[in-house]
Design a protein around this motif. Structure first.
Motif, short mmCIF file in Angstrom:
data_model
loop_
_atom_site.label_atom_id
_atom_site.label_comp_id
_atom_site.label_asym_id
_atom_site.label_seq_id
_atom_site.Cartn_x
_atom_site.Cartn_y
_atom_site.Cartn_z
N SER A 193 -6.16 2.54 2.65
CA SER A 193 -5.17 3.59 2.95
C SER A 193 -4.83 4.40 1.71
O SER A 193 -4.61 5.62 1.80
N THR B 32 0.70 4.21 -2.77
CA THR B 32 0.38 5.58 -2.39
C THR B 32 1.44 6.55 -2.92
O THR B 32 1.11 7.60 -3.50
N GLU C 132 0.82 -1.21 0.00
CA GLU C 132 0.00 0.00 0.00
C GLU C 132 0.86 1.26 0.00
O GLU C 132 0.54 2.25 -0.68
N ASP C 133 1.96 1.26 0.77
CA ASP C 133 2.84 2.43 0.81
C ASP C 133 3.45 2.70 -0.56
O ASP C 133 3.57 3.85 -1.00
N ARG D 250 -7.64 6.88 1.25
CA ARG D 250 -7.54 8.01 2.18
C ARG D 250 -6.47 8.99 1.74
O ARG D 250 -6.63 10.20 1.86
#
Length: 497
Positions: free
Chosen positions: A299, A273, A269-270, A302
């Motif tokens: 995530s 993003t 996810e990081d 967001r």
């Protein structure tokens, strides 16, 4: 011989579509001219972060006939429709007002109404996409006067789009996925003033008693044949400015953008993003605003909730939450085979991520005009995989004769099975419950009675595949799947190039 040679070339071109990186393409003279024009007239304005280009004229000398009368007739037809359709009238008035406020269009003064050889009036009409329930305003550059249209004197430009098949399969490679598109992509690129006179149109806010006023499009139009090539060229040229500082984001823009849609998948996810925000920043530096973000990660959703009026959506965590990407359903579900009520594993899980809520293609009609080449290739790949699954794998789990050792566990009452049916459509894999079995003289189970939605049916055991619902199966033989695994691995490895 020529027909045979052409057929062989087409066959191998279809077989290798999306699986190899082509060498430097041999471009036609028209494409070479289009590239030269794009490189010469495209410029970047750093003060307002906008790109400007021009139309791709087929020749330096353009002599267009007078198109005012044609445009006036088309305006009258549009006004008649607006008088009968309140929704159409409201859409047209709101859209024109919005375009004028954004600077996409402007009304010409009396001094600017001169008619040059490259002067042209574009009729306007609307099209509605029933799948998206979205209406779009189109400038009809294909409208003809004396057998001549604006598109007749424009070049389409080279096709530099990424492979649709490659984009879709790379999108399904990794667990964390995101999709976004560039808002009003064509209208974010300005057209140089000397070419704007070929993009005039008539408008009077639906008031037929009023004299028609002449407006001009100051940006690229949805309808001109050169707009897709110009938009893709500017997108790539804008990204190229950031290659040294953000090489991965630039590569992602080049490889995984199809027209205005960007599809990407990563392992974490990081990672997603960071990559999505960098792609967004690069596009924004060129005046291209990315919206309609959709992701499998909460995530990531967001992190991308920073656009006023745009609400990114999370797909795959709420049951039956789904979206469409490039015309294909995107439904992300991860269910283990823990019970008879859970979803059965099918070839569509490998190809699409789910066997539900997808269009059933059945037999493929290759000559259908509504199918693009990329979709036809993707459907062929899916059909081939499904046929190999039926031919090579399912027979290995239905062998229950005395000639095969070791013996498989006989079908028993209560087993959950699928019926092997060569005539079934690719997306249909219903599950059934065994309620009775019939044994032969040798004691072997030869057939079984299963309950279906249409009642009770009897099928031989060779046509029934038992689903193993045990959490720890006693024996797992993956050797029979080796051919399919190699087939899938080779395809994915080639698409990563």
């Amino acid at each position: 011989m020529r027909a045979l040679d052409a057929s062989m070339k087409e066959y191998f071109a279809m077989e290798s579509s999306g699986t190899r990186v082509p060498s430097k393409p041999l471009r036609s003279k028209d494409d070479e001219r289009a590239l030269q024009i794009m490189e010469a007239i495209t410029s970047y304005c750093s003060t307002d972060k906008r790109w400007q280009t021009g139309l791709l004229w087929r020749s330096d000398k353009v002599d267009l006939p007078d198109s005012y009368s044609m445009a006036m007739r088309r305006l009258q037809c549009l006004e008649a429709k607006m008088a009968k359709d309140i929704d159409l009238r409201s859409f047209m008035l709101d859209t024109m007002q919005s375009y004028e406020e954004k600077g996409y269009i402007r009304r010409l003064t009396e001094r600017e109404l001169n008619k040059g050889k490259s002067s042209w009036f574009l009729p306007i009409f609307t099209v509605t996409n029933p799948n998206k329930n979205k209406t779009r305003l189109v400038w009809d550059a294909a409208a003809k006067v004396k057998c001549t249209s604006l598109n007749n004197v424009l070049l389409k430009g080279p096709d530099t789009l990424a492979s649709l098949v490659g984009v879709l399969i790379r999108f399904r490679e990794r667990p964390v996925a995101v999709a976004g598109d560039i808002s009003e992509m064509f209208h974010q690129v300005r057209v140089r003033p000397e070419d704007q006179m070929a993009q005039k149109f008539l408008w009077r806010s639906g008031n037929s008693a009023k004299a028609a006023e002449t407006y001009v499009m100051q940006v690229m139009t949805f309808g001109a044949s050169c707009s897709p090539a110009l938009a893709n060229y500017i997108k790539n040229r804008n990204a190229e400015r950031f290659r040294k500082e953000s090489p991965r984001a630039v590569a992602a823009i080049y490889r995984n953008t199809f027209v205005d849609d960007w599809l990407e998948s990563t392992n974490t996810e990081d990672e997603m993003t960071e990559l999505a925000m960098e792609v967004q920043r690069i596009h924004l530096e060129g005046g291209l605003d990315m919206r309609r973000w959709t992701s499998t990660s909460a995530s990531v959703v967001r992190a991308l909730k920073n656009q006023e009026g745009d609400v990114p959506r999370e797909v795959g965590f709420l049951e039956k939450t789904q979206d469409k990407v490039l015309g294909m359903w995107w439904l992300v579900e991860f269910k283990a085979l823990e019970s008879a009520e859970s979803e059965a594993l099918t070839p569509n899980h490998f190809l699409n991520g789910s066997s539900s809520r997808l269009r059933e293609s059945g037999s493929l009609e290759l000559s259908g005009p509504q199918l693009t080449k990329g979709y036809r290739v993707a459907s062929q790949i899916a059909d081939r995989f499904s046929k190999r699954w039926l031919r090579e794998y399912l027979p290995t789990i239905t062998r229950r004769t005395k000639w095969f050792q070791p013996q498989l566990k006989p079908i028993a009452v209560g087993d959950v099975v699928i019926i092997v049916d060569d005539a079934a459509k690719r997306n249909t894999w219903p599950k059934y419950r065994v309620i009775d079995v019939h044994r032969g003289k040798d004691g072997q189970v030869r057939s079984a009675v299963v309950r279906t939605v249409d009642g009770l049916v009897t099928r031989p055991t060779v046509k029934l595949a038992v689903l193993n619902l045990e959490s720890n199966p006693p024996h797992e033989d993956v050797g029979e799947l080796r051919g399919l695994e190699c087939c899938g691995a080779e395809l994915i490895a080639a698409l990563r190039q």
